[in-house]
Design a protein around this motif. Structure first.
Motif, PDB file in Angstrom:
ATOM      1  N   UNK A 107       0.839  -1.201   0.000  1.00  0.00           N
ATOM      2  CA  UNK A 107       0.000   0.000   0.000  1.00  0.00           C
ATOM      3  C   UNK A 107       0.873   1.249   0.000  1.00  0.00           C
ATOM      4  N   UNK A 108       1.973   1.201   0.751  1.00  0.00           N
ATOM      5  CA  UNK A 108       2.910   2.318   0.773  1.00  0.00           C
ATOM      6  C   UNK A 108       3.550   2.513  -0.602  1.00  0.00           C
ATOM      7  N   UNK A 109       3.843   1.403  -1.277  1.00  0.00           N
ATOM      8  CA  UNK A 109       4.424   1.487  -2.627  1.00  0.00           C
ATOM      9  C   UNK A 109       3.446   2.129  -3.611  1.00  0.00           C
ATOM     10  N   UNK A 110       2.159   1.830  -3.472  1.00  0.00           N
ATOM     11  CA  UNK A 110       1.164   2.433  -4.363  1.00  0.00           C
ATOM     12  C   UNK A 110       1.176   3.957  -4.232  1.00  0.00           C
ATOM     13  N   UNK A 111       1.187   4.436  -2.975  1.00  0.00           N
ATOM     14  CA  UNK A 111       1.206   5.879  -2.740  1.00  0.00           C
ATOM     15  C   UNK A 111       2.499   6.481  -3.273  1.00  0.00           C
ATOM     16  N   UNK A 112       3.648   5.831  -3.007  1.00  0.00           N
ATOM     17  CA  UNK A 112       4.942   6.350  -3.451  1.00  0.00           C
ATOM     18  C   UNK A 112       5.027   6.397  -4.971  1.00  0.00           C
ATOM     19  N   UNK A 113       4.508   5.358  -5.632  1.00  0.00           N
ATOM     20  CA  UNK A 113       4.541   5.319  -7.093  1.00  0.00           C
ATOM     21  C   UNK A 113       3.730   6.465  -7.687  1.00  0.00           C
ATOM     22  N   UNK A 114       2.564   6.710  -7.127  1.00  0.00           N
ATOM     23  CA  UNK A 114       1.722   7.795  -7.632  1.00  0.00           C
ATOM     24  C   UNK A 114       2.333   9.164  -7.334  1.00  0.00           C
ATOM     25  N   UNK A 115       2.959   9.290  -6.158  1.00  0.00           N
ATOM     26  CA  UNK A 115       3.514  10.581  -5.737  1.00  0.00           C
ATOM     27  C   UNK A 115       4.823  10.902  -6.460  1.00  0.00           C
ATOM     28  N   UNK A 116       5.730   9.936  -6.505  1.00  0.00           N
ATOM     29  CA  UNK A 116       7.059  10.194  -7.068  1.00  0.00           C
ATOM     30  C   UNK A 116       7.184   9.746  -8.521  1.00  0.00           C
ATOM     31  N   UNK A 117       6.433   8.725  -8.895  1.00  0.00           N
ATOM     32  CA  UNK A 117       6.504   8.255 -10.269  1.00  0.00           C
ATOM     33  C   UNK A 117       5.638   9.055 -11.221  1.00  0.00           C
ATOM     34  N   UNK A 118       4.411   9.379 -10.764  1.00  0.00           N
ATOM     35  CA  UNK A 118       3.482  10.112 -11.622  1.00  0.00           C
ATOM     36  C   UNK A 118       3.291  11.562 -11.181  1.00  0.00           C
ATOM     37  N   UNK A 119       3.982  11.939 -10.105  1.00  0.00           N
ATOM     38  CA  UNK A 119       3.983  13.325  -9.625  1.00  0.00           C
ATOM     39  C   UNK A 119       2.597  13.817  -9.204  1.00  0.00           C
ATOM     40  N   UNK A 120       1.783  12.922  -8.642  1.00  0.00           N
ATOM     41  CA  UNK A 120       0.488  13.328  -8.098  1.00  0.00           C
ATOM     42  C   UNK A 120       0.689  13.820  -6.660  1.00  0.00           C
ATOM     43  N   UNK A 121       0.134  14.957  -6.306  1.00  0.00           N
ATOM     44  CA  UNK A 121       0.285  15.451  -4.933  1.00  0.00           C
ATOM     45  C   UNK A 121      -0.470  14.572  -3.940  1.00  0.00           C
ATOM     46  N   UNK A 122       0.121  14.381  -2.761  1.00  0.00           N
ATOM     47  CA  UNK A 122      -0.539  13.618  -1.702  1.00  0.00           C
ATOM     48  C   UNK A 122      -1.553  14.531  -1.030  1.00  0.00           C
ATOM     49  N   UNK A 123      -2.817  14.150  -0.981  1.00  0.00           N
ATOM     50  CA  UNK A 123      -3.849  15.028  -0.398  1.00  0.00           C
ATOM     51  C   UNK A 123      -3.661  15.203   1.105  1.00  0.00           C
ATOM     52  N   UNK A 124      -4.099  16.355   1.585  1.00  0.00           N
ATOM     53  CA  UNK A 124      -4.027  16.649   3.010  1.00  0.00           C
ATOM     54  C   UNK A 124      -5.164  15.926   3.732  1.00  0.00           C
ATOM     55  N   UNK A 125      -4.826  15.220   4.802  1.00  0.00           N
ATOM     56  CA  UNK A 125      -5.838  14.513   5.569  1.00  0.00           C
ATOM     57  C   UNK A 125      -6.656  15.499   6.396  1.00  0.00           C
ATOM     58  N   UNK A 126      -7.891  15.114   6.702  1.00  0.00           N
ATOM     59  CA  UNK A 126      -8.782  15.999   7.434  1.00  0.00           C
ATOM     60  C   UNK A 126      -9.594  15.176   8.442  1.00  0.00           C
ATOM     61  N   UNK A 127     -10.254  15.834   9.395  1.00  0.00           N
ATOM     62  CA  UNK A 127     -11.013  15.100  10.420  1.00  0.00           C
ATOM     63  C   UNK A 127     -12.085  14.177   9.843  1.00  0.00           C
ATOM     64  N   UNK A 128     -12.762  14.640   8.799  1.00  0.00           N
ATOM     65  CA  UNK A 128     -13.799  13.806   8.199  1.00  0.00           C
ATOM     66  C   UNK A 128     -13.194  12.514   7.648  1.00  0.00           C
ATOM     67  N   UNK A 129     -12.053  12.635   6.996  1.00  0.00           N
ATOM     68  CA  UNK A 129     -11.361  11.463   6.463  1.00  0.00           C
ATOM     69  C   UNK A 129     -10.997  10.496   7.583  1.00  0.00           C
ATOM     70  N   UNK A 130     -10.416  11.035   8.665  1.00  0.00           N
ATOM     71  CA  UNK A 130     -10.007  10.195   9.793  1.00  0.00           C
ATOM     72  C   UNK A 130     -11.205   9.444  10.387  1.00  0.00           C
TER      73      UNK A 130
END
Length: 300
Positions: A46-69
């Motif tokens: 799961x961590x690799x999926x996020x890293x691939x999207x963030x560093x490989x495809x340059x997608x910004x990581x969204x900011x977490x919020x209380x509703x999400x939590x």
């Protein structure tokens, strides 16, 4: 064909593989350990999926919020509870009936989606859910001594209650994950799904580690001994979950879970083609109904 349909079918196929691998693990460890590996060994992937999207495809990581939590916590706990109820149900003699009731998850997801998110499903989707549900129930009871009449008579039994409660928890989890992913509001459905998956799977891993340390410490050693097959379960399980979360970001949880019943077809095909098991009329009828339900969902 719409993107969410292709993703859901792929996720259902991967989940079938994960289930086969987990059944193998049941021979070397307990139910708790076999359940844990889908979470604990899925974290690196799961961590690799996020890293691939963030560093490989340059997608910004969204900011977490209380509703999400809040939504992730609710969904993660509901998923664990649903799994626990399912396992508890297996200790009852007529657990097959309970399993059939647990498959009401798509219908319950439609209700919870309407209540919590205002998701509305079309009449065609409701018809598809109903058709597929009947098909799944037929397959669930086809090889047991119980039949359709026993299924109806068991409505007020403890096993039926456990099955319905399990379906309820899984329905809440599906809607909760969709709500969590949507609450991130970008940058796209893939990154939203990846972040939701990573957050949920970390929480579930911590909860189950604490549980095993307190209640079943011997499982930790058995998990370490079977780390190779466990890692494969983690990879396939995390990939399947990533698919579910992407699909539910794009489409209502009810529609995704209805289409996900195609997993029963994959399971049925495996039992016939790989294990050469006998096929009876109820199973054939069930498969036909599931396919009919999926066609209604996709075409209407």
């Amino acid at each position: 064909m719409e993107t969410w349909i292709l993703i859901t079918i792929a996720a259902a196929f991967l989940q079938n593989i994960r289930s086969v691998l987990q059944k193998h693990l049941k021979g070397v460890m307990g139910t708790t350990g076999a359940t844990f590996v889908r979470f604990g060994f899925g974290v690196p992937f799961a961590l690799c999926f996020v890293a691939l999207l963030a560093f490989g495809l340059d997608y910004p990581v969204p900011r977490l919020n209380p509703a999400f939590a809040g939504w992730v916590t609710l969904a993660a706990l509901a998923q664990i509870a649903g799994q626990a109820l399912l396992i508890q149900m297996f200790s009852h003699r007529n657990f097959t009936v309970g399993t059939a009731y647990s498959r009401t998850e798509p219908a319950q997801a439609a209700l919870f989606g309407l209540i919590f998110l205002g998701d509305r499903v079309s009449a065609g989707t409701l018809v598809a859910i109903a058709i597929s549900l009947v098909g799944v129930i037929l397959i669930s009871v086809a090889r047991a001594a119980t039949g359709a009449s026993a299924l109806l008579r068991s409505v007020f039994s403890r096993t039926a209650a456990l099955g319905l409660a399990s379906g309820t928890m899984f329905g809440i989890a599906a809607v909760g994950y969709r709500a969590a992913s949507l609450s991130l509001a970008g940058p796209n459905f893939m990154m939203q799904a990846a972040v939701t998956l990573l957050s949920a799977i970390i929480l579930q891993t911590v909860i189950m580690l604490v549980w095993m340390a307190l209640r079943a410490p011997g499982e930790l050693g058995r998990i370490r001994a079977a780390w190779k097959i466990s890692a494969l379960v983690g990879l396939v399980g995390a990939s399947a979950s990533f698919g579910w979360f992407m699909a539910m970001t794009l489409q209502t949880a009810a529609a995704v879970k209805a289409l996900a019943q195609v997993e029963m077809i994959f399971t049925f095909a495996s039992s016939v083609l790989v294990f050469r098991e006998h096929v009876n009329r109820l199973e054939i009828a069930g498969c036909i109904l599931i396919v009919a339900g999926i066609l209604v969902l996709v075409l209407v």
